[in-house]
Scaffold this motif. Structure first.
Motif, short mmCIF file in Angstrom:
data_model
loop_
_atom_site.label_atom_id
_atom_site.label_comp_id
_atom_site.label_asym_id
_atom_site.label_seq_id
_atom_site.Cartn_x
_atom_site.Cartn_y
_atom_site.Cartn_z
N CYS A 96 38.46 13.42 39.14
CA CYS A 96 38.99 12.17 38.56
C CYS A 96 37.99 11.06 39.00
N CYS A 131 41.14 13.12 44.05
CA CYS A 131 40.97 14.66 43.29
C CYS A 131 39.44 14.72 42.93
N CYS A 169 43.78 3.98 43.55
CA CYS A 169 44.34 5.14 44.01
C CYS A 169 44.09 5.47 45.59
#
Ligand code: SAH
Ligand code: SF4
Length: 360
Positions: A60, A57, A53
């Motif tokens: 997460c 965030c 990714c």
């Protein structure tokens, strides 16, 4: 009327603040579910295609800065083998989920999988949950055969959104919102959802989340409790979290309220809810959910797809998983619908209305 579709913000807040599974709210949601969407439980086989990714965030475990695990992307053959076995057992909807990756290689990979599914598995609905993609990638993937897109707004409060994401230009509330609106406007069956029980999140925030989803007139919702992960910045605020039982109750009340606000939408009993409580599946369905997502990710990758800690890792075969699901659902008077892609009635109805509008 107490439980009309037009519940006021004040009454939503009141319902979020109290009431358990025996309360009027849950009973009303069950009635609405049976009258509108019916007693069926629809399945989406989920493949966690890549844990890589570009984002960071704060909540997460897959965030870019977490270097404590290895990143993978499941190769084409392994994905289609998993779909093939799911299809043979009666699954007709599959979800491809991954971290947010915009590179050509990732989009090509997903496109190739979608082409294969379109050519080989009749009557399947493909769902994507891959973050904020540019318009041209979304169009390519739709042309390749995807029908549904899930992009959680995470929280409809700009202030909370900014508190739980870095201020680096990559995590803009406005971009997320625009992306979701673009998906909705370009004909996808559209899903969103929120995290429930974030530190500092109030009943007012959650009521606004529900009204946001109603206003956007979504077809599908996946919302679940926020769960901690040690390798994330939010771990430091875990002492501020509500007790897990309270987070669960809030999640169930959110499901019931959304069922009343959007009677024909598909609402998932999420894996996070099932991680919080071994009976989360039954409780979610009893609160008004009608979708469950059995995990089809090949076993060797599962330990590396940890959005949060404690995610349930069942070792059972797909046959066993489906049998158990059927038994657990039938014990609460619900039927698992195999052989049915489970299009949200909400979507079919709004398309009919649009066609009606054009022909009038
Ligand atoms: N990368 C994509 C899709 C995969 S993440 C995206 O972000 O849209 C899927 C969902 O996992 C996110 O939308 C988020 O709501 C949820 N999630 C992430 N961390 C979580 C946590 N700690 N607890 C519960 N849910 C979490
Ligand atoms: Fe990436 Fe999605 Fe996790 Fe954010 S929630 S870090 S976008 S996988």
């Amino acid at each position: 009327m107490k439980f009309s579709r037009n519940l006021s913000r004040e009454s939503i807040i009141r319902f979020l603040e109290g009431g358990g599974p025996d309360s009027e709210l849950f009973k009303a949601a069950r009635e609405v579910l049976l009258e509108s969407a019916g007693s069926s439980v629809f399945l989406r086989g989920i493949i966690e295609l890549s844990n890589d990714c570009r984002k960071n965030c704060f909540y997460c475990g897959l965030r870019r800065d977490n270097k404590t695990f290895s990143r993978y992307t499941i190769p084409f053959n392994e994905v289609i083998n998993a779909f093939d076995s799911g299809y043979a057992k009666g699954l007709r909807s599959f979800l491809l989920q991954s971290g947010e990756l915009l590179g050509a290689l990732h989009i090509d990979h997903v496109e190739k999988i979608l082409h294969w599914v379109s050519r080989n598995l009749e009557g399947v609905r493909m769902v994507l949950s891959m973050g904020e993609l540019p318009m041209e990638s979304l169009e390519r993937l739709r042309e390749a055969g995807a029908h549904r897109y899930l992009l959680r707004i995470e929280t409809s409060s700009r202030e909370l959104y900014e508190r739980f994401h870095p201020d680096d230009g990559l995590h803009e509330y406005d971009d997320r919102l625009r992306s979701l609106q673009m998906i909705r406007a370009s004909g996808w069956q559209t899903g969103t959802g929120v995290l429930i029980g974030l530190p500092g999140q109030t009943a007012e925030n959650l009521a606004d989340d529900l009204l946001f989803m109603k206003e956007l007139d979504i077809d599908m919702c996946g919302m679940g409790p926020y769960l901690e992960h040690e390798q994330t910045p939010l771990w430091n605020r875990r002492s501020e979290l509500r007790h897990w039982e309270e987070r669960e109750l809030l999640t169930l009340r959110m499901i019931s309220l959304l069922r009343i606000l959007l009677p024909t939408a598909n609402i998932a009993a999420t894996t996070a809810l099932q991680t919080l409580d071994p009976e989360g599946l039954e409780k979610g369905l009893m609160a008004g959910a009608n979708v469950v997502m059995p995990n089809l990710t090949p076993m060797k990758y599962r330990k590396d797809y940890n959005l949060y800690q404690g995610k349930v890792h069942v070792e059972d075969t797909l046959d066993e998983v489906l049998k158990i699901l059927e038994n657990r659902c039938s014990a609460i008077g619900r039927d698992v619908e195999l052989g049915n892609p489970g299009d949200p009635l909400h979507f079919s109805n709004r398309i009919k209305e649009q066609v009606g509008d054009w022909t009038e």
